[in-house]
Design a protein around this motif. Sequence first.
Motif, short mmCIF file in Angstrom:
data_model
loop_
_atom_site.label_atom_id
_atom_site.label_comp_id
_atom_site.label_asym_id
_atom_site.label_seq_id
_atom_site.Cartn_x
_atom_site.Cartn_y
_atom_site.Cartn_z
N LEU A 153 0.83 -1.21 0.00
CA LEU A 153 0.00 0.00 0.00
C LEU A 153 0.86 1.25 0.00
N TYR A 154 1.96 1.23 0.73
CA TYR A 154 2.84 2.41 0.75
C TYR A 154 3.46 2.64 -0.63
N GLN A 155 3.87 1.57 -1.30
CA GLN A 155 4.40 1.71 -2.65
C GLN A 155 3.39 2.40 -3.57
N ARG A 156 2.13 1.97 -3.50
CA ARG A 156 1.10 2.58 -4.35
C ARG A 156 0.82 4.02 -3.91
N THR A 190 -8.65 1.82 12.41
CA THR A 190 -9.88 2.08 13.16
C THR A 190 -11.08 1.37 12.55
N SER A 191 -11.14 1.34 11.22
CA SER A 191 -12.35 0.88 10.53
C SER A 191 -12.32 -0.57 10.12
N LEU A 192 -11.12 -1.10 9.83
CA LEU A 192 -11.03 -2.46 9.30
C LEU A 192 -10.55 -3.40 10.38
N GLN A 193 -11.39 -4.38 10.70
CA GLN A 193 -10.98 -5.38 11.68
C GLN A 193 -9.94 -6.30 11.08
N MET A 194 -10.08 -6.56 9.79
CA MET A 194 -9.14 -7.42 9.09
C MET A 194 -8.21 -6.52 8.28
N GLU A 195 -7.13 -6.05 8.91
CA GLU A 195 -6.27 -5.05 8.30
C GLU A 195 -5.40 -5.59 7.18
N ASP A 196 -5.34 -6.91 7.01
CA ASP A 196 -4.51 -7.46 5.94
C ASP A 196 -5.31 -7.76 4.68
N ASP A 197 -6.54 -7.21 4.56
CA ASP A 197 -7.29 -7.31 3.32
C ASP A 197 -6.79 -6.22 2.39
N LEU A 198 -5.99 -6.62 1.42
CA LEU A 198 -5.31 -5.66 0.55
C LEU A 198 -6.29 -4.84 -0.28
N VAL A 199 -7.32 -5.46 -0.82
CA VAL A 199 -8.23 -4.77 -1.73
C VAL A 199 -9.03 -3.70 -1.01
N ILE A 200 -9.66 -4.03 0.10
CA ILE A 200 -10.47 -3.05 0.83
C ILE A 200 -9.59 -1.92 1.36
N ALA A 201 -8.40 -2.27 1.83
CA ALA A 201 -7.48 -1.24 2.32
C ALA A 201 -7.08 -0.28 1.20
N THR A 359 2.95 -5.36 -9.02
CA THR A 359 2.86 -5.29 -7.57
C THR A 359 1.65 -6.10 -7.13
N PRO A 360 1.56 -6.45 -5.85
CA PRO A 360 0.38 -7.20 -5.38
C PRO A 360 -0.93 -6.47 -5.67
N ILE A 361 -0.94 -5.15 -5.55
CA ILE A 361 -2.18 -4.41 -5.79
C ILE A 361 -2.58 -4.49 -7.25
N ARG A 362 -1.62 -4.29 -8.15
CA ARG A 362 -1.92 -4.36 -9.57
C ARG A 362 -2.43 -5.75 -9.94
N VAL A 480 -15.05 -16.02 -5.98
CA VAL A 480 -15.08 -14.56 -5.80
C VAL A 480 -14.16 -14.15 -4.66
N MET A 481 -14.26 -14.83 -3.51
CA MET A 481 -13.45 -14.46 -2.34
C MET A 481 -11.97 -14.66 -2.62
N ALA A 482 -11.62 -15.75 -3.29
CA ALA A 482 -10.22 -16.02 -3.60
C ALA A 482 -9.68 -14.99 -4.57
N THR A 483 -10.52 -14.48 -5.46
CA THR A 483 -10.09 -13.44 -6.39
C THR A 483 -9.76 -12.15 -5.64
N TYR A 484 -10.54 -11.84 -4.63
CA TYR A 484 -10.34 -10.61 -3.87
C TYR A 484 -9.23 -10.70 -2.83
N VAL A 485 -9.17 -11.80 -2.09
CA VAL A 485 -8.21 -11.88 -0.99
C VAL A 485 -6.96 -12.67 -1.37
N GLY A 486 -6.91 -13.17 -2.60
CA GLY A 486 -5.77 -14.00 -2.99
C GLY A 486 -6.13 -15.46 -2.84
N ASN A 487 -5.73 -16.26 -3.82
CA ASN A 487 -6.13 -17.68 -3.81
C ASN A 487 -5.21 -18.49 -2.90
N SER A 488 -5.33 -18.20 -1.61
CA SER A 488 -4.57 -18.95 -0.60
C SER A 488 -5.55 -19.66 0.31
N LEU A 489 -5.02 -20.56 1.11
CA LEU A 489 -5.87 -21.30 2.03
C LEU A 489 -5.51 -20.93 3.46
#
Length: 903
Positions: A153-156, A190-201, A359-362, A480-489
């Motif tokens: 996020l800082y890079q972007r 403050t707003s995101l409980q799951m702070e490692d969600d790259l897309v929403i952040a 980059t991960p965001i792109r 859909v969820m794997a597309t947004y958060v990354g296809n990891s388990l």
Amino acid sequence: MPPKKRSSGTPQKKEFKGNTKSESPDSSENAVLSPERHKDKESEFVSLSEELHATNLVCDHAWRIWEKEIRPMEKANMAYSNRQQWGACLFIAGMELEGISLTFTQFLKVVGLSVKQFISLVRKMDVNVDTISPKVNTAVTRLEKKYDVAFALYQRFVKTFEKIFAEPDKEKRKELWESSWTMFLLAKGTSLQMEDDLVIAFQLLLCVLEFFTKRFTPSLLQSPYKSAVSSSTLSPPTRASRRNQGKTKPRPLEMDMQLLETLCKEGDCSVDEVKNVYQTTFCAFLDSVGLSGLQGLPPMETLSKQYEELYHKNKDFDARLFLVDDETLSPNEIEVSKVEVTPRKNFPGEDVVIPVPQTPIRAAMNSIQQLRVDLTSASDQPSSNLLAYYKNCTVDPSEEIRKRVEELGQVFIQRFAQAVGQHCEGLGRKRFNLGAQLYYKVMESMLKSEEKRLSVQNFSKLLNNAAFHTSLLACALEVVMATYVGNSLKNGGFGCSSGASDSIETDLCFPWILDVFQLPAFDFYKVIESFIKAEPTLKHDMMKHLEQCEHVIMESLAWRADSPLFELLKQSREEGPGEQAEPPATLNQPLHHNHTAADLYLSPVRPSRQPLSTEAEPPTPGTKAPRSNSLSLFYKKLYRMAYLRLKTLFSHLLTSHPELEPIIWTLLQHTLQNEHELMQERHLDQLIMSAMYAICKVKNVDLRFKTIVTAYKELPNTNQETFKRVLIREGQYDSIIVFYNLVFMQKLKTNILQYSSPRPPPLSPIPHIPCSPYKNSPLRVPGSNNVYVSPLKSSRMSPVPMTPRSRILISIGESFGSADKFQKINQMMSSTDWSLKRSLDGGSAPKPLKRLRFDMDGQDEADGSKSSGESTLIQKLAEMSSTRSRMQEQKLKEESVKEHLEP
């Protein structure tokens, strides 16, 4: 809300996720460090403990880790100073005992490490396998992921900021730079409980940049942002005094849609989604910090103080330090090289496409954009073609399907908001709508394929099957969820991992969706292959993700105590040997099948187990019930996956004994076919490692469990809980060695000992390994991605007294260490009172081993421990040690040392 001041003396409670308990404040063990008490330790270590505000208990535990685990390690593998290694030991001890008081950044400053260096050091320190507990591993993994997201996020942010602002005044530019990044960090935390969600952040970052850009003088903006600022833009920036801020009436915040659309276009982001984040999450954040009515730029001092409070509360790393290139946040070289490059256009007539680093965001934005494009023509309601299929059914399923989708949608949106943030219901609804579009699209494709295959149009049984619809919708949502958060388990399984828990689940990776819908993994498994074949636009990485989900189901999730798989196995056993799940004779035959989702969901089961509207046809009286397609196909795939996994581990350990591979496989295949109860609430890899050890034991090949699990840990997608936390009996967990001794070996010792006789049992055929059924892509060698364990509801296993012949199979001297403890185990094995079986301290409550303790140097599980007072059994086993086994031991040691010295 006044900010908390920095702690200068009194240690604060560590608040990493998963650590919610604390020691008693008046306990001497948890008191401020007393140097006099630690005279047996090196003075520099004690001084560092004081600097890190360690308690007496943490200091003692950290020193034990150093003395027993780290100091004996080869120095060639540790390119870190003693002070840095001591600091890592203190961190590990503090995490396990919940006694860390400093923030993570303060800790890094004291020991002189960056986040990445610290994580690398912790990984290197786990060479002895049992140094790092699952609890610490979970915290470190989450910390690493959070850092990776923050760095991306800082890079972007840097790139976008440079494109927007053209402020020539360096001081004003610096203030704008710092305040916009700090406000984003405050909003995210403050707003995101799951702070490692790259897309929403990232979407939230665009909201913050819109907030600052429209308050800036248009002449100091660069194109296209200068022209994007509409006439309704707020007035140029002014410094509102704190005195006046409290008196002015807040006016509703207005979005500059033209500006927001420009930001979204530059970031390849969905305008609708960012708008939703703005109106819900971002506006709620501004209200909470008193900035919703602000006309000018927010005061930097206010933002910094509020973030300071949040940072100290979470005991986190200070992400503001990205702004000054602080050494604690320095990335590895590989991260530095991940700079975005504009794709080079091909010259006329040039067909070669040059890959561009992303980059991960792109990468995430591209995947999301592609999914939305693929679903452009799809609807979140049934098409006219689907409605026609509904009408052709004997029992019209339309209303039931509509009600089910509506109810599951409400559950999904609620759980999504709980995981991500309280104002994220709108985002959850948008993701569910995408999943519903894919659900209806794939359903129609499946029915068209079935119509072509069977030449029928009445699919009443399938379309009235609730398990089919829930599974299909879950699979669409997983894509859909794997597309947004990354296809990891998920790393750790349902609910909480060993030693770490959250009040609310915040990991949206698979199998989160199964938990949300309360869907049995075995039911979900049935739809995966048909889903992939029915959706031609599915990308290769998503096909591999779904295939990996199938592996996780086969290795552990399908074996939960409440799984319908066990009912099918029970029916198969009742039908007799001729109706085995999958006869061994078929293993070396190619895996050809034409089973579709309809075949698997309507596969024969007892009529009483399903609603009348969806049950399969009962067998005619006097005839044998047809075989279950779903069970047969499951076992075919299970055998092939198990053999590939065994072969991979075998290639790391026993290449000098190729004759053992078919024997180990035969034992494993026998276990899966005839003793499948051993898989209940356990993991396939636990049986593989146990079978490997058992055959080596009976064949007098020296192979320690330590060697097995060390090699296992190096395989892709493995999890340390697989061998550190294994179900022993209902509600009781321990290491894989305890499982082997008390469960696996007891259940199979008669079969195992047959392989030492002159007439061993016949070998099972080696499974035929086909190409993947998923678009003919190569079959990935499966790893153990996650472990999901929960207490057994019942147990049919009961310990059996040892015989002289079966005693040779026991694993000695690894997790127990002393002869006295081994004598206690003998008593446990002979006792019929289970409450005595784990009482190694003479009457205290049974406690599972927290960590897996392997043999120390000079000990070997084949010849017992070196400690005094050896039991008769250990002495007998020592006498049985042959010259050959000692030579093999020496050879393994030499190879192990060589492996540790190699990079």
